[in-house]
Write a protein that holds these residues in place. Structure first.
Motif, PDB file in Angstrom:
ATOM      1  N   LEU A  34       0.825  -1.212   0.000  1.00  0.00           N
ATOM      2  CA  LEU A  34       0.000   0.000   0.000  1.00  0.00           C
ATOM      3  C   LEU A  34       0.858   1.261   0.000  1.00  0.00           C
ATOM      4  CD1 LEU A  34      -2.996  -0.725   2.434  1.00  0.00           C
ATOM      5  CD2 LEU A  34      -3.107  -0.332  -0.022  1.00  0.00           C
ATOM      6  N   SER A  35       1.942   1.228   0.781  1.00  0.00           N
ATOM      7  CA  SER A  35       2.849   2.395   0.840  1.00  0.00           C
ATOM      8  C   SER A  35       3.473   2.645  -0.530  1.00  0.00           C
ATOM      9  CB  SER A  35       3.955   2.166   1.874  1.00  0.00           C
ATOM     10  OG  SER A  35       3.397   1.944   3.143  1.00  0.00           O
ATOM     11  N   PHE A  36       3.837   1.545  -1.200  1.00  0.00           N
ATOM     12  CA  PHE A  36       4.466   1.654  -2.523  1.00  0.00           C
ATOM     13  C   PHE A  36       3.444   2.162  -3.549  1.00  0.00           C
ATOM     14  CE2 PHE A  36       6.909   0.391  -6.234  1.00  0.00           C
ATOM     15  CZ  PHE A  36       8.208   0.623  -5.813  1.00  0.00           C
ATOM     16  N   PHE A  37       2.219   1.641  -3.450  1.00  0.00           N
ATOM     17  CA  PHE A  37       1.123   2.089  -4.329  1.00  0.00           C
ATOM     18  C   PHE A  37       0.885   3.595  -4.158  1.00  0.00           C
ATOM     19  CE2 PHE A  37      -3.488   3.120  -4.024  1.00  0.00           C
ATOM     20  CZ  PHE A  37      -3.810   3.082  -5.370  1.00  0.00           C
ATOM     21  N   HIS A  38       0.865   4.051  -2.901  1.00  0.00           N
ATOM     22  CA  HIS A  38       0.637   5.466  -2.594  1.00  0.00           C
ATOM     23  C   HIS A  38       1.742   6.328  -3.226  1.00  0.00           C
ATOM     24  CE1 HIS A  38      -0.732   8.936  -0.264  1.00  0.00           C
ATOM     25  NE2 HIS A  38       0.519   9.132   0.122  1.00  0.00           N
ATOM     26  N   ALA A  39       2.978   5.863  -3.122  1.00  0.00           N
ATOM     27  CA  ALA A  39       4.115   6.609  -3.683  1.00  0.00           C
ATOM     28  C   ALA A  39       4.022   6.663  -5.214  1.00  0.00           C
ATOM     29  CB  ALA A  39       5.428   5.964  -3.262  1.00  0.00           C
ATOM     30  N   VAL A  40       3.663   5.524  -5.825  1.00  0.00           N
ATOM     31  CA  VAL A  40       3.601   5.446  -7.295  1.00  0.00           C
ATOM     32  C   VAL A  40       2.545   6.392  -7.854  1.00  0.00           C
ATOM     33  CG1 VAL A  40       2.874   3.933  -9.201  1.00  0.00           C
ATOM     34  CG2 VAL A  40       4.591   3.142  -7.573  1.00  0.00           C
ATOM     35  N   ILE A  41       1.353   6.415  -7.236  1.00  0.00           N
ATOM     36  CA  ILE A  41       0.308   7.281  -7.803  1.00  0.00           C
ATOM     37  C   ILE A  41       0.606   8.767  -7.571  1.00  0.00           C
ATOM     38  CG2 ILE A  41      -1.510   5.525  -7.708  1.00  0.00           C
ATOM     39  CD1 ILE A  41      -2.661   6.971  -5.277  1.00  0.00           C
ATOM     40  N   GLN A  42       1.364   9.073  -6.512  1.00  0.00           N
ATOM     41  CA  GLN A  42       1.758  10.474  -6.297  1.00  0.00           C
ATOM     42  C   GLN A  42       2.847  10.896  -7.278  1.00  0.00           C
ATOM     43  OE1 GLN A  42       2.645  10.898  -2.001  1.00  0.00           O
ATOM     44  NE2 GLN A  42       0.862  12.227  -1.907  1.00  0.00           N
ATOM     45  N   GLU A  43       3.859  10.042  -7.430  1.00  0.00           N
ATOM     46  CA  GLU A  43       5.003  10.401  -8.287  1.00  0.00           C
ATOM     47  C   GLU A  43       4.649  10.319  -9.772  1.00  0.00           C
ATOM     48  OE1 GLU A  43       7.641  11.727  -6.988  1.00  0.00           O
ATOM     49  OE2 GLU A  43       6.880  11.360  -4.974  1.00  0.00           O
ATOM     50  N   ARG A  44       3.617   9.562 -10.101  1.00  0.00           N
ATOM     51  CA  ARG A  44       3.187   9.435 -11.500  1.00  0.00           C
ATOM     52  C   ARG A  44       2.730  10.794 -12.070  1.00  0.00           C
ATOM     53  NH1 ARG A  44       1.251   4.873 -14.671  1.00  0.00           N
ATOM     54  NH2 ARG A  44      -0.174   5.602 -16.256  1.00  0.00           N
ATOM     55  N   ARG A  45       2.372  11.708 -11.173  1.00  0.00           N
ATOM     56  CA  ARG A  45       1.876  13.021 -11.614  1.00  0.00           C
ATOM     57  C   ARG A  45       2.911  13.802 -12.415  1.00  0.00           C
ATOM     58  NH1 ARG A  45      -0.459  15.089  -5.874  1.00  0.00           N
ATOM     59  NH2 ARG A  45       1.726  14.737  -5.410  1.00  0.00           N
ATOM     60  N   LYS A  46       4.197  13.516 -12.203  1.00  0.00           N
ATOM     61  CA  LYS A  46       5.228  14.314 -12.879  1.00  0.00           C
ATOM     62  C   LYS A  46       5.223  14.104 -14.393  1.00  0.00           C
ATOM     63  CE  LYS A  46       9.225  11.170 -12.657  1.00  0.00           C
ATOM     64  NZ  LYS A  46      10.585  10.967 -12.155  1.00  0.00           N
ATOM     65  N   GLY A  51       0.625  10.417 -17.086  1.00  0.00           N
ATOM     66  CA  GLY A  51       0.396   9.849 -15.760  1.00  0.00           C
ATOM     67  C   GLY A  51      -1.079   9.914 -15.390  1.00  0.00           C
ATOM     68  N   TRP A  52      -1.605  11.133 -15.288  1.00  0.00           N
ATOM     69  CA  TRP A  52      -3.016  11.358 -14.956  1.00  0.00           C
ATOM     70  C   TRP A  52      -3.570  12.456 -15.852  1.00  0.00           C
ATOM     71  CZ3 TRP A  52      -4.727   7.745 -11.761  1.00  0.00           C
ATOM     72  CH2 TRP A  52      -3.867   7.209 -10.794  1.00  0.00           C
ATOM     73  N   ASN A  53      -4.827  12.324 -16.255  1.00  0.00           N
ATOM     74  CA  ASN A  53      -5.471  13.401 -17.027  1.00  0.00           C
ATOM     75  C   ASN A  53      -5.575  14.666 -16.181  1.00  0.00           C
ATOM     76  OD1 ASN A  53      -5.785  11.481 -18.960  1.00  0.00           O
ATOM     77  ND2 ASN A  53      -8.010  11.358 -18.851  1.00  0.00           N
ATOM     78  N   ILE A  54      -5.893  14.470 -14.899  1.00  0.00           N
ATOM     79  CA  ILE A  54      -6.034  15.591 -13.958  1.00  0.00           C
ATOM     80  C   ILE A  54      -5.059  15.360 -12.810  1.00  0.00           C
ATOM     81  CG2 ILE A  54      -7.639  16.733 -12.357  1.00  0.00           C
ATOM     82  CD1 ILE A  54      -9.900  15.705 -14.297  1.00  0.00           C
ATOM     83  N   ARG A  55      -4.411  16.401 -12.339  1.00  0.00           N
ATOM     84  CA  ARG A  55      -3.419  16.264 -11.262  1.00  0.00           C
ATOM     85  C   ARG A  55      -4.142  16.227  -9.908  1.00  0.00           C
ATOM     86  NH1 ARG A  55       2.191  17.393 -10.850  1.00  0.00           N
ATOM     87  NH2 ARG A  55       2.750  18.023  -8.755  1.00  0.00           N
ATOM     88  N   TYR A  56      -4.251  15.038  -9.319  1.00  0.00           N
ATOM     89  CA  TYR A  56      -4.984  14.875  -8.050  1.00  0.00           C
ATOM     90  C   TYR A  56      -4.056  15.051  -6.856  1.00  0.00           C
ATOM     91  CZ  TYR A  56      -8.342  12.781 -11.233  1.00  0.00           C
ATOM     92  OH  TYR A  56      -9.196  12.570 -12.278  1.00  0.00           O
ATOM     93  N   GLU A  57      -4.605  15.613  -5.791  1.00  0.00           N
ATOM     94  CA  GLU A  57      -3.821  15.849  -4.580  1.00  0.00           C
ATOM     95  C   GLU A  57      -4.025  14.692  -3.590  1.00  0.00           C
ATOM     96  OE1 GLU A  57      -1.542  18.167  -4.262  1.00  0.00           O
ATOM     97  OE2 GLU A  57      -2.056  18.901  -6.266  1.00  0.00           O
ATOM     98  N   PHE A  58      -3.476  13.529  -3.910  1.00  0.00           N
ATOM     99  CA  PHE A  58      -3.505  12.418  -2.959  1.00  0.00           C
ATOM    100  C   PHE A  58      -2.613  12.797  -1.773  1.00  0.00           C
ATOM    101  CE2 PHE A  58      -3.928  10.268  -7.194  1.00  0.00           C
ATOM    102  CZ  PHE A  58      -5.242   9.854  -7.038  1.00  0.00           C
ATOM    103  N   ASN A  59      -3.061  12.498  -0.537  1.00  0.00           N
ATOM    104  CA  ASN A  59      -2.236  12.889   0.610  1.00  0.00           C
ATOM    105  C   ASN A  59      -2.228  11.803   1.691  1.00  0.00           C
ATOM    106  OD1 ASN A  59      -4.653  13.194   2.093  1.00  0.00           O
ATOM    107  ND2 ASN A  59      -4.863  15.302   1.357  1.00  0.00           N
ATOM    108  N   ASN A  60      -1.620  12.119   2.844  1.00  0.00           N
ATOM    109  CA  ASN A  60      -1.417  11.128   3.909  1.00  0.00           C
ATOM    110  C   ASN A  60      -2.719  10.561   4.465  1.00  0.00           C
ATOM    111  OD1 ASN A  60       1.295  11.281   3.715  1.00  0.00           O
ATOM    112  ND2 ASN A  60       1.585  12.698   5.421  1.00  0.00           N
TER     113      ASN A  60
END
Length: 478
Positions: A34-46, A51-60
């Motif tokens: 889950l921690s790795f998944f969280h990191a991947v979807i956040q870093e994919r934004r770059k 990565g994503w059509n819309i830049r989402y603010e996933f957070n802690n």
């Protein structure tokens, strides 16, 4: 990066919290996943639209909720409820932030890599290279040790993307830098023998005004029978679409004519240089499309010179259709509103076969035609479409399947595609990928009343190469 992101979570974690579950094996494995998944979807934004059509603010709060859900399921259930875990984490905890349907599909495809029974096996790797995996069960320090051993920057494969994604990222960064430099450049007239900014823009405006085409006139230009009504008093659906497109192009042409004329007068001092005209002056100097044009035009990312050429090509396509009748093959990117054109095609089929339009969808067949000249006549049902390009993949013309991109090639042209109306929903079959079709490579659009992005047209089902599934192409951002 991914390493720093996961590291931060594990450095903040306490020994008590890490050892607090009665099923330590699955808990530690899935916690890391889950921690790795969280990191991947956040870093994919770059990677921007890849990565994503819309830049989402996933957070802690998202990862904390997911950890609590995981712990609850492990404590309360004898066996791990994989489907429920995937649904709660993907569709609720993280999916609650996601407003784009294609982004939600991408989110679930990523999650399926990390919330799967295979994760509990020590031999399961997150990437093909085998660098990234959930470490075997052990104390908290062993996980921190593993994280310290990871490379500082990750390759695109961590995100499921092609190596070309790095080029996209670098181009994006370079573009931002150049735009910033351009925006702070002083506007000083020429001091040498060259032309001043005023002279340059004046010449450009005069040349562009000279090339602006005449307005469409349906009364005098329309081909015989193109706008004739049927016995029931109905117009051909595609003629209605053509009429609406012509209205939009005429509106754009009027804006071009008036603004170019006004700008020339303003530069000469004959009229006041308004805020809008000053913006247009600066845009033309920087080879950008003026905002007052973009506001009434179709979505486009082209610089001014290419935009003008594209505009003339679109006008030519519409004028040929108006004067010569229904084309054998349609240039889909040439429309202001391709979604309306698609509906018009379905409506025409529904009337022809007396079928309810809400039961129809499109089936797709990629033909062997590469050039317009190869098409002798239009299909019996549906339409031929040309001018489409595939982003982050290519079409294998030998095997007739979607194939991975060549290194350094970001886009690849598709052959002419037959869009054929069929009864029933156009669902993704086995060995197919429902490829989203967008107007521009930005992909993001405004959420329309249909619940879809205004940039999104429809999904085109394309055959994929053996050994891959739909998730593979979703992660590639195709």
């Amino acid at each position: 990066g991914v390493k720093a992101n996961v590291n931060r979570g594990y450095n903040d974690m306490t020994e008590d919290g890490f050892e607090s579950c009665t099923k330590p094996g699955p808990w530690k494995k899935l916690l890391f996943s889950l921690s790795f998944f969280h990191a991947v979807i956040q870093e994919r934004r770059k990677f921007g639209p890849l990565g994503w059509n819309i830049r989402y603010e996933f957070n802690n709060s998202d990862i904390e909720c997911s950890m609590m859900t995981l712990k609850m399921f492990l404590e309360e259930q004898e066996t791990i409820p994989w489907a429920a875990l995937e649904y709660v984490v993907g569709q609720i905890n993280y999916g609650g932030r996601v407003t784009d349907d294609n982004d939600r599909r991408c989110l679930m495809s990523i999650l399926r890599q990390y919330v799967t029974p295979a994760v509990l096996d020590d031999s399961y790797k997150f990437t093909k290279s085998g660098t990234y995996y959930a470490p075997p069960e052990g104390p908290l320090e062993s996980y921190r040790e593993y994280l310290r051993s990871l490379p500082a920057s990750e390759a695109p494969e961590v995100f499921g993307l092609h190596l070309n994604a790095n080029i996209s990222f670098q181009q994006q960064e370079s573009r931002k830098l150049l735009e910033t430099v351009l925006s702070i450049q002083p506007r000083i007239g020429s001091t040498g023998g060259g032309k001043s900014n005023d002279e340059l823009v004046l010449e450009m405006a005069a040349a562009l005004e000279e090339e602006v085409p005449a307005l469409f006139d349906i009364e005098t230009e329309a081909a015989m029978g193109l706008f004739d009504r049927t016995e029931s008093g109905q117009l051909n659906s595609l003629s209605v679409v053509l009429g609406q497109e012509i209205d939009r192009f005429n509106k754009l042409t009027r804006v071009l004519q008036s603004s170019l004329s006004e700008l020339q007068k303003a530069i000469k001092g004959q009229v006041v240089m308004t805020f809008e005209l000053e913006g247009m002056f600066t845009s033309m100097l920087n080879n950008h499309v003026p905002e007052m044009w973009a506001n009434v035009a179709y979505p486009s990312l082209k610089p001014l010179a290419s935009w003008v050429n594209d505009y003339h090509e679109r006008i030519l396509f519409m004028r040929t259709w108006l004067q010569d009748g229904l084309p054998k093959c349609f240039w889909l990117p040439g429309f202001f509103f391709p979604q309306g054109f698609m509906t018009g095609c379905l409506q025409m089929h529904a009337r022809k076969y007396s079928t309810p339009i809400d039961t129809l969808s499109f089936g797709f067949q990629v033909t062997e035609f590469e050039e317009l000249g190869q098409v002798e006549h239009g299909p019996e049902d549906g339409i031929f479409v040309h001018g489409l390009h595939v982003d982050s993949a290519r079409w294998d013309r030998v095997n007739g399947v979607l194939e991975e991109s060549e290194p350094g090639h970001m886009y690849a042209p598709l052959p002419i595609i037959h869009f054929k109306p069929q009864e029933g929903a156009a669902e993704e079959g086995p060995g197919e990928y429902a490829c989203p079709l967008y107007k521009t490579s930005v992909r993001a659009g405004i959420l329309s009343t249909t619940g879809q992005s205004t940039n999104f047209v429809l999904h085109v089902n394309l055959p994929i190469k053996e050994g891959t599934d739909s998730d593979f192409w979703v992660l590639q951002g195709v």
